[in-house]
Motif scaffolding. Structure first.
Motif, PDB file in Angstrom:
ATOM      1  N   LEU A 184       0.818  -1.206   0.000  1.00 23.96           N
ATOM      2  CA  LEU A 184       0.000   0.000   0.000  1.00 23.96           C
ATOM      3  C   LEU A 184       0.855   1.261   0.000  1.00 23.96           C
ATOM      4  O   LEU A 184       0.468   2.294  -0.543  1.00 23.96           O
ATOM      5  CB  LEU A 184      -0.926   0.003   1.224  1.00 23.96           C
ATOM      6  CG  LEU A 184      -2.037  -1.054   1.243  1.00 23.96           C
ATOM      7  CD1 LEU A 184      -2.775  -1.006   2.567  1.00 23.96           C
ATOM      8  CD2 LEU A 184      -3.010  -0.836   0.088  1.00 23.96           C
ATOM      9  N   PHE A 216      -3.590   3.083  -7.388  1.00 17.57           N
ATOM     10  CA  PHE A 216      -4.355   2.226  -6.477  1.00 17.57           C
ATOM     11  C   PHE A 216      -5.440   1.454  -7.220  1.00 17.57           C
ATOM     12  O   PHE A 216      -5.664   0.267  -6.956  1.00 17.57           O
ATOM     13  CB  PHE A 216      -4.970   3.064  -5.343  1.00 17.57           C
ATOM     14  CG  PHE A 216      -3.987   3.398  -4.257  1.00 17.57           C
ATOM     15  CD1 PHE A 216      -3.388   2.395  -3.522  1.00 17.57           C
ATOM     16  CD2 PHE A 216      -3.671   4.716  -3.959  1.00 17.57           C
ATOM     17  CE1 PHE A 216      -2.476   2.690  -2.511  1.00 17.57           C
ATOM     18  CE2 PHE A 216      -2.762   5.025  -2.957  1.00 17.57           C
ATOM     19  CZ  PHE A 216      -2.166   4.014  -2.232  1.00 17.57           C
ATOM     20  N   LYS A 258      -3.848  -1.424  -9.119  1.00 17.87           N
ATOM     21  CA  LYS A 258      -3.515  -2.530  -8.214  1.00 17.87           C
ATOM     22  C   LYS A 258      -4.773  -3.315  -7.843  1.00 17.87           C
ATOM     23  O   LYS A 258      -4.778  -4.556  -7.830  1.00 17.87           O
ATOM     24  CB  LYS A 258      -2.840  -1.989  -6.956  1.00 17.87           C
ATOM     25  CG  LYS A 258      -1.460  -1.391  -7.168  1.00 17.87           C
ATOM     26  CD  LYS A 258      -0.430  -2.486  -7.411  1.00 17.87           C
ATOM     27  CE  LYS A 258       0.979  -1.912  -7.423  1.00 17.87           C
ATOM     28  NZ  LYS A 258       1.986  -2.969  -7.663  1.00 17.87           N
ATOM     29  N   ALA A 259      -5.856  -2.590  -7.531  1.00 13.77           N
ATOM     30  CA  ALA A 259      -7.105  -3.258  -7.163  1.00 13.77           C
ATOM     31  C   ALA A 259      -7.654  -4.085  -8.315  1.00 13.77           C
ATOM     32  O   ALA A 259      -8.109  -5.219  -8.129  1.00 13.77           O
ATOM     33  CB  ALA A 259      -8.134  -2.218  -6.709  1.00 13.77           C
ATOM     34  N   GLY A 297      -8.871  -6.813  -3.689  1.00  9.98           N
ATOM     35  CA  GLY A 297      -8.344  -5.462  -3.874  1.00  9.98           C
ATOM     36  C   GLY A 297      -9.025  -4.406  -3.035  1.00  9.98           C
ATOM     37  O   GLY A 297      -8.888  -3.210  -3.303  1.00  9.98           O
ATOM     38  N   TYR A 322      -6.746  -1.645  -1.536  1.00  5.99           N
ATOM     39  CA  TYR A 322      -6.305  -0.656  -2.536  1.00  5.99           C
ATOM     40  C   TYR A 322      -7.432   0.323  -2.851  1.00  5.99           C
ATOM     41  O   TYR A 322      -7.210   1.529  -3.016  1.00  5.99           O
ATOM     42  CB  TYR A 322      -5.858  -1.360  -3.812  1.00  5.99           C
ATOM     43  CG  TYR A 322      -4.530  -2.068  -3.692  1.00  5.99           C
ATOM     44  CD1 TYR A 322      -3.358  -1.352  -3.488  1.00  5.99           C
ATOM     45  CD2 TYR A 322      -4.438  -3.454  -3.796  1.00  5.99           C
ATOM     46  CE1 TYR A 322      -2.138  -1.987  -3.376  1.00  5.99           C
ATOM     47  CE2 TYR A 322      -3.221  -4.103  -3.692  1.00  5.99           C
ATOM     48  CZ  TYR A 322      -2.071  -3.367  -3.480  1.00  5.99           C
ATOM     49  OH  TYR A 322      -0.860  -4.008  -3.377  1.00  5.99           O
TER      50      TYR A 322
END
Length: 544
Positions: free
Chosen positions: A54, A182, A185-186, A220, A223
Motif C-alpha cells: 500500500l 491504487f 492494483k485493485a 483489492g 487498494y
C-alpha cells in the motif's frame, strides 16, 4: 482574490497532498509496529507485506510530483515570417488588452483556443507564453469573432491565471496518478482472484460437482480504500481550485467584449460549442471515412473539408445556435454554462460595434491551403500519415464503402459460418434458404430473452427484422464485389447508393427500391422463395 493569493492557496492545497501522504505512511508504519508487538509472527509478516504494497503507490506519488512540460496539444508552430497577418493581429490585441503577446503561436486541429505560460517560482513570476489556436476554429468563425476569442484568452494573462495553471495542474495530475495506481492494483487483484475462482470452478465442473458462484467483491478492497481517500481529497482540491475559475472566465468574457465588442463576443460564445459538435461529427463521418480502406481525404482536406460541410449544413447549425447548454459539462468544469456567459454579455449596453470584420477568420492565414496541408503532417499519427490520399471525396467514399462491405460481419454472417462450411456470403445464404433451413439458421442468431422463449410464427416475426437488415447488407456487398454500386457523396446528408439500373436512393431514409424490397420479403417469408432475389443479381463473373 489576486493572483498571488490564488497561487498561495494552490500551494497550500498541494502541500495538503504531501501531508495526506505522510499521514497515511505514518498510519501504515504504526500498524506495522503494532503487528510486531502484539500479533503472531506469521500474521505480523502478512500485515507488513500488505502495508508495504500500500505504501509503494503513496511514495511513488510523492516523488513523481513535477510540473508537466511540453504536454500541450500537437500542432504546427508558425513564425511571424510564416503568418505575418496572424502575428500582427495577435500583437494588436495583446496591446489592446494590456498584456504581453505570446512568444509562440501553435496552430492545432481542435476547435479551441488556449494560452499557456511556463512560470517561475511556483507561478509567482511570469515565464514564456504560448498561444494554441485551432484551425477548425478559424474555419468556422468570422474575423470579428476570432478577435473576441483572442481577447478572452489574453484576459487570462492579465488576471495572472496562466501563471497559476502550472501549479494547479501539478497537483491535479499527481493526485490523479496516485488514485490511478491504487485502482490499477485493485483491478489486478480482482482479475487474479477471478481467474483463480474460475479455474477452481472448472475443476469442480469436470468432476461433476456444482461450481461455486464467482465472487470477487473482497479482492483489492484495501487498494480501493486507499484510492477512495485520495479521491475524496481530489474532489476537495478540484472544488477549491475551481472556486474562482468560473469568475475568471466571466472576467475574461468582459475583457473580450471591451476589446472586440459586445455582439462579436456573444456570437463567438454561441458559435464555439456548435463548431465543436459539428467538428466531432465531421471527423467521424468525413475526415476518417477512409480509415478502413487506409485512405485519407484529398491532400489538405482532412481539416479543409470542415468548411465545406459547415456551408452545406448552415440551416442545421442555425437551429443548434438557439439551444445553448444551460448546465456545466461536469461539477468540476472550470467554464460556466455557455448560456449563462452569453446572457451576461448580451445584457451589456450596446456599444455601437457590430461585427465590422465579418470576413472568415481563416483569411488571416497567408496561405490557408498550404497551412491545412502542413497541419496534417504535424498532428496526424505516423501510421495515419502512411495512408494514401484519395484524389477526390467521391473516390474516398467509394473506397470506404467497398472496404466496409467487403469486411461485412453481421450476426447473420456469424450464424451462417456456424451453420455451413461454405464461406458466409449471399449465395451461401440463398442455398440455405432453398434447402428449407432458414429458421434453423435463425436459431443461431443472438436472441433477446423474449425471442429465445417463443417458437413457430411468433419466433419468425420477432427474428425477421434482424434477418432483413443483414440480408439487405449482404445484397449490397454482392453488388459492391462486382463493382455495380454507385455511391453518391453529399456534404448535407448521408451518402446514398443507387442499385444498378435504378434511379431510387437506398440509404435507409429515402426508402429501398421496390424490387429489392419485394425480393427480400419473399426470401424471408414463412414459406421462403429466393427466385425474385436471384433474378435481381447479375451473373457472377467468369474466371478468365
Amino acid at each position: 482574490m489576486g493572483a498571488t493569493l490564488r497561487a498561495l492557496r494552490a500551494l497550500v492545497l498541494l502541500c495538503g497532498f504531501y501531508l495526506l501522504s505522510l499521514v497515511l505512511l505514518a498510519a501504515l508504519a504504526t500498524l506495522d509496529v503494532a503487528a510486531f508487538t502484539w500479533a503472531p509472527g506469521a500474521v505480523a509478516g502478512k500485515i507488513v507485506i500488505v502495508s508495504l504494497l500500500l505504501a509503494m503507490p503513496v511514495v511513488r506519488g510523492m516523488f513523481m510530483l513535477r510540473t508537466p512540460r511540453g504536454e500541450g496539444p500537437a500542432g504546427l508552430p508558425v513564425t511571424e515570417a510564416d503568418e505575418p497577418r496572424l502575428w500582427a493581429l495577435v500583437r494588436e490585441l495583446a496591446a489592446a488588452t494590456g498584456t504581453r503577446a505570446p512568444d509562440t503561436i501553435v496552430l492545432t486541429g481542435d476547435v479551441n483556443a488556449a494560452v499557456s505560460e511556463e512560470p517561475r517560482l511556483l507561478g509567482l513570476r511570469p515565464g514564456p507564453r504560448r498561444l494554441y489556436l485551432g484551425v477548425p476554429l478559424l474555419t468556422g468563425l468570422t474575423e470579428a469573432q476570432l478577435k473576441s476569442v483572442l481577447a478572452h484568452e489574453y484576459g487570462h494573462f492579465t488576471g495572472g491565471d496562466t501563471r497559476l495553471s502550472a501549479l494547479v495542474v501539478r497537483g491535479r495530475v499527481q493526485i490523479g496518478r496516485t488514485v490511478g495506481h491504487f485502482h490499477a492494483k485493485a483491478d489486478g487483484r480482482e482479475a487474479a482472484e477471478r481467474a483463480r475462482q474460475e479455474k477452481a470452478a472448472a475443476k469442480r465442473t469436470a468432476k461433476g460437482k456444482k461450481a461455486k458462484e464467482i465472487d470477487t467483491a473482497g479482492a483489492g478492497v484495501t487498494y480501493r480504500m486507499m484510492a477512495a481517500i485520495y479521491t475524496a481529497y481530489a474532489k476537495l482540491y478540484m472544488r477549491a481550485t475551481l472556486s474562482t475559475a468560473r469568475a475568471q472566465e466571466y472576467a475574461a468574457d468582459l475583457a473580450a467584449a471591451r476589446i472586440a465588442g459586445r455582439d462579436a463576443t456573444a456570437s463567438a460564445l454561441r458559435e464555439i460549442p456548435i463548431l465543436a459538435t459539428a467538428h466531432d461529427f465531421y471527423l467521424e463521418s468525413y475526415a476518417t471515412l477512409g480509415v478502413q480502406a487506409r485512405r485519407l481525404p484529398p491532400r489538405g482536406q482532412f481539416f479543409g473539408g470542415f468548411g465545406r460541410m459547415l456551408t452545406a449544413r448552415e440551416a442545421e447549425l442555425a437551429r443548434m445556435r438557439e439551444m445553448l447548454p444551460t448546465e456545466p459539462r461536469s461539477p468540476y468544469d472550470s467554464h460556466p454554462p455557455i448560456a449563462n456567459r452569453v446572457l451576461r454579455i448580451e445584457e451589456l449596453p450596446a456599444d455601437g460595434r457590430g461585427e465590422e470584420a465579418d470576413g472568415p477568420a481563416l483569411a488571416v492565414l497567408a496561405d490557408p491551403a498550404r497551412t491545412l496541408a502542413a497541419l496534417e503532417d504535424a498532428v496526424l499519427t505516423d501510421e495515419v500519415r502512411q495512408f494514401e490520399h484519395a484524389p477526390e471525396w467521391e473516390q474516398l467514399l467509394d473506397l470506404s464503402m467497398a472496404a466496409g462491405l467487403a469486411s461485412l460481419d453481421t450476426p447473420l454472417h456469424r450464424a451462417l459460418a456456424f451453420h455451413t462450411e461454405a464461406r458466409p456470403s449471399l449465395p451461401a445464404l440463398l442455398t440455405v434458404i432453398d434447402d428449407g433451413q432458414l429458421w434453423q439458421l435463425a436459431q443461431r442468431l443472438p436472441l433477446s430473452g423474449q425471442t429465445a422463449t417463443v417458437e413457430g410464427r411468433a419466433f419468425r416475426e420477432l427474428v425477421r427484422p434482424v434477418l432483413r437488415d443483414s440480408l439487405q447488407s449482404m445484397v449490397l456487398a454482392e453488388f459492391s464485389a462486382r463493382s455495380l454500386l454507385n455511391w453518391e457523396f453529399s456534404w448535407s446528408r448521408p451518402a446514398a447508393v443507387r442499385l444498378p439500373g435504378s434511379a431510387s436512393d437506398l440509404d435507409g431514409e429515402a426508402g429501398t427500391e421496390a424490387a429489392l424490397d419485394a425480393a427480400v420479403d419473399a426470401a424471408l417469408a414463412d414459406h421462403p422463395d429466393t427466385a425474385p432475389l436471384r433474378a435481381l443479381l447479375p451473373p457472377a463473373p467468369q474466371p478468365a
